[in-house]
Write a protein that holds these residues in place. Structure first.
Motif, PDB file in Angstrom:
ATOM      1  N   UNK A 164       1.976  -1.071  -1.068  1.00 15.43           N
ATOM      2  CA  UNK A 164       2.032  -0.446  -0.935  1.00 15.43           C
ATOM      3  C   UNK A 164       0.232   0.051  -1.009  1.00 15.43           C
ATOM      4  N   UNK A 165      -0.226  -1.293  -2.677  1.00 11.58           N
ATOM      5  CA  UNK A 165      -1.840  -0.776  -3.274  1.00 11.58           C
ATOM      6  C   UNK A 165      -2.426  -2.003  -2.334  1.00 11.58           C
ATOM      7  N   UNK A 166      -1.623  -3.112  -1.672  1.00  7.78           N
ATOM      8  CA  UNK A 166      -2.718  -4.120  -1.199  1.00  7.78           C
ATOM      9  C   UNK A 166      -2.720  -3.573   0.785  1.00  7.78           C
ATOM     10  N   UNK A 167      -2.224  -2.944   1.234  1.00  3.14           N
ATOM     11  CA  UNK A 167      -2.573  -2.324   2.164  1.00  3.14           C
ATOM     12  C   UNK A 167      -3.417  -1.549   2.498  1.00  3.14           C
ATOM     13  N   UNK A 168      -4.089  -1.257   1.103  1.00  4.78           N
ATOM     14  CA  UNK A 168      -5.207  -0.201   0.972  1.00  4.78           C
ATOM     15  C   UNK A 168      -6.483  -1.303   1.459  1.00  4.78           C
ATOM     16  N   UNK A 169      -7.974  -0.465   2.187  1.00  3.54           N
ATOM     17  CA  UNK A 169      -8.472  -0.909   3.129  1.00  3.54           C
ATOM     18  C   UNK A 169      -8.278  -1.987   4.273  1.00  3.54           C
ATOM     19  N   UNK A 170      -7.179  -2.184   4.239  1.00  2.07           N
ATOM     20  CA  UNK A 170      -7.152  -3.019   6.055  1.00  2.07           C
ATOM     21  C   UNK A 170      -7.334  -2.341   7.048  1.00  2.07           C
ATOM     22  N   UNK A 171      -7.544  -1.086   6.713  1.00  2.00           N
ATOM     23  CA  UNK A 171      -7.952   0.182   8.203  1.00  2.00           C
ATOM     24  C   UNK A 171      -7.277   0.237   8.769  1.00  2.00           C
ATOM     25  N   UNK A 172      -5.779  -0.348   8.776  1.00  2.00           N
ATOM     26  CA  UNK A 172      -5.173   0.048   9.771  1.00  2.00           C
ATOM     27  C   UNK A 172      -4.366   0.713   8.752  1.00  2.00           C
ATOM     28  N   UNK A 173      -4.195   2.100   8.947  1.00  2.50           N
ATOM     29  CA  UNK A 173      -3.681   3.520   9.038  1.00  2.50           C
ATOM     30  C   UNK A 173      -2.014   3.235   8.171  1.00  2.50           C
ATOM     31  N   UNK A 174      -1.168   2.888   8.965  1.00  2.00           N
ATOM     32  CA  UNK A 174       0.320   2.555   8.118  1.00  2.00           C
ATOM     33  C   UNK A 174       0.521   1.531   7.545  1.00  2.00           C
ATOM     34  N   UNK A 175      -0.697   1.123   7.442  1.00  2.00           N
ATOM     35  CA  UNK A 175      -0.946   0.476   5.716  1.00  2.00           C
ATOM     36  C   UNK A 175      -1.632   0.678   4.945  1.00  2.00           C
ATOM     37  N   UNK A 176      -1.734   1.599   5.206  1.00  2.00           N
ATOM     38  CA  UNK A 176      -2.955   2.844   4.135  1.00  2.00           C
ATOM     39  C   UNK A 176      -2.021   4.342   3.729  1.00  2.00           C
TER      40      UNK A 176
END
Length: 301
Positions: A276-288
């Motif tokens: 949930x938090x690691x997905x931020x700043x990946x630039x991938x919409x569903x990850x964020x």
């Protein structure tokens, strides 16, 4: 995200595979993440009482402020984590970058862990200390303040919101240039009734003999009406016993005591306890998706 079900729901077995998966994504975005200005400051006298301060492109009299409190099982964690095998220092800089790039001053404090003398309610006290530092820095304007805690960081955020001894800190952000607008609890272990034996030592160190009374569920059971809105976030791959069940117990007790007006819930599809938090700043919409849901909730104030 597609790999996450392979790692299982249990917290410890899923940790390293999830970290390694997202380290690759963070490394690809290193230049972007590190482009956000970051400064380190002390907010107290203890060696652990330091914070990272991430600045957006412009800071004005009404720039909102987010305090992010990371997890770590009450005994681990740092505001900038090594993330094997690459992406050194990008966790939790990814949080600072994500929200600062969307116009927030983002503050990520370290706090006292059990090995550093941390014992209830030190997590909430350290959030109070960071808030005091923020208020000393922003002495004018009209700054909306949000607190978001993940896992053990959510425990500490709930402590700040609900613990009677921290009422004075809450009072300081009910008016003035920095005003609390909401608290976000992400994957909170709101009680430890189903915790494994491997948790006993840390829980006893932190809570002494008052685990039931001073866990988040215990706090809400005896709290006065909270001062602000609350968002409770869980993930579909959170462990059922340690997170989903006890988070729901917390929500049910909160609604029973205070009604539904100030409480919102979000379930993040496909995420596990860490992504949930690691997905931020990946630039991938569903990850964020965590960022998207939190920003949407903030806009409803």
């Amino acid at each position: 995200m597609d790999q996450l079900p392979e790692f299982g729901r249990s917290i410890f077995p899923a940790l390293m595979p999830t970290m390694k998966t997202y380290a690759t994504l963070h490394e690809k975005n290193r230049r972007s993440i590190e482009s956000t200005p970051r400064e380190e400051f002390k907010y107290g006298s203890d060696p652990r009482q330091k914070l990272d301060f991430y600045s957006p492109d412009q800071v004005t009299d009404d720039t909102p402020i987010l305090v992010f409190v990371y997890g770590g099982g009450l005994s681990r964690g740092d505001k900038r984590m090594p993330s094997p095998p690459t992406a050194e220092g990008l966790v939790y800089a990814n949080i600072g970058h994500y929200f600062s790039s969307r116009g927030f001053v983002t503050v990520i404090p370290d706090y006292r862990r059990t090995g550093d003398g941390g014992a209830f309610p030190s997590g909430g006290q350290d959030i109070a200390g960071a808030i005091g530092w923020i208020k000393n820095r922003f002495t004018g304007g009209n700054h909306k303040l949000y607190i978001m805690g993940n896992s053990a960081g959510a425990v500490h955020s709930a402590t700040w919101l609900l613990e009677k001894s921290l009422a004075e800190s809450r009072k300081t952000v009910q008016s003035g240039p920095v005003v609390i607008q909401g608290v976000v609890l992400v994957s909170i272990p709101a009680h430890f009734q189903q915790a494994g034996d491997d948790r006993t030592e840390v829980l006893t160190t932190y809570y002494k003999d008052r685990v039931e009374q001073d866990c988040a569920l215990g706090l809400v059971s005896r709290a006065e009406s909270p001062i602000t809105r609350l968002l409770v976030v869980t993930a579909t791959l959170d462990p059922q016993d340690e997170i989903l069940d006890c988070s729901q117990d917390f929500v049910n007790k909160y609604k029973e005591k205070f009604g539904q007006e100030k409480l919102s819930e979000v379930l993040l599809e496909g995420h596990n306890h860490f992504s949930t938090v690691l997905g931020l700043s990946t630039g991938i919409e569903r990850e964020e998706s965590l960022g998207k849901e939190v920003l949407k909730w903030m806009g409803q104030a």
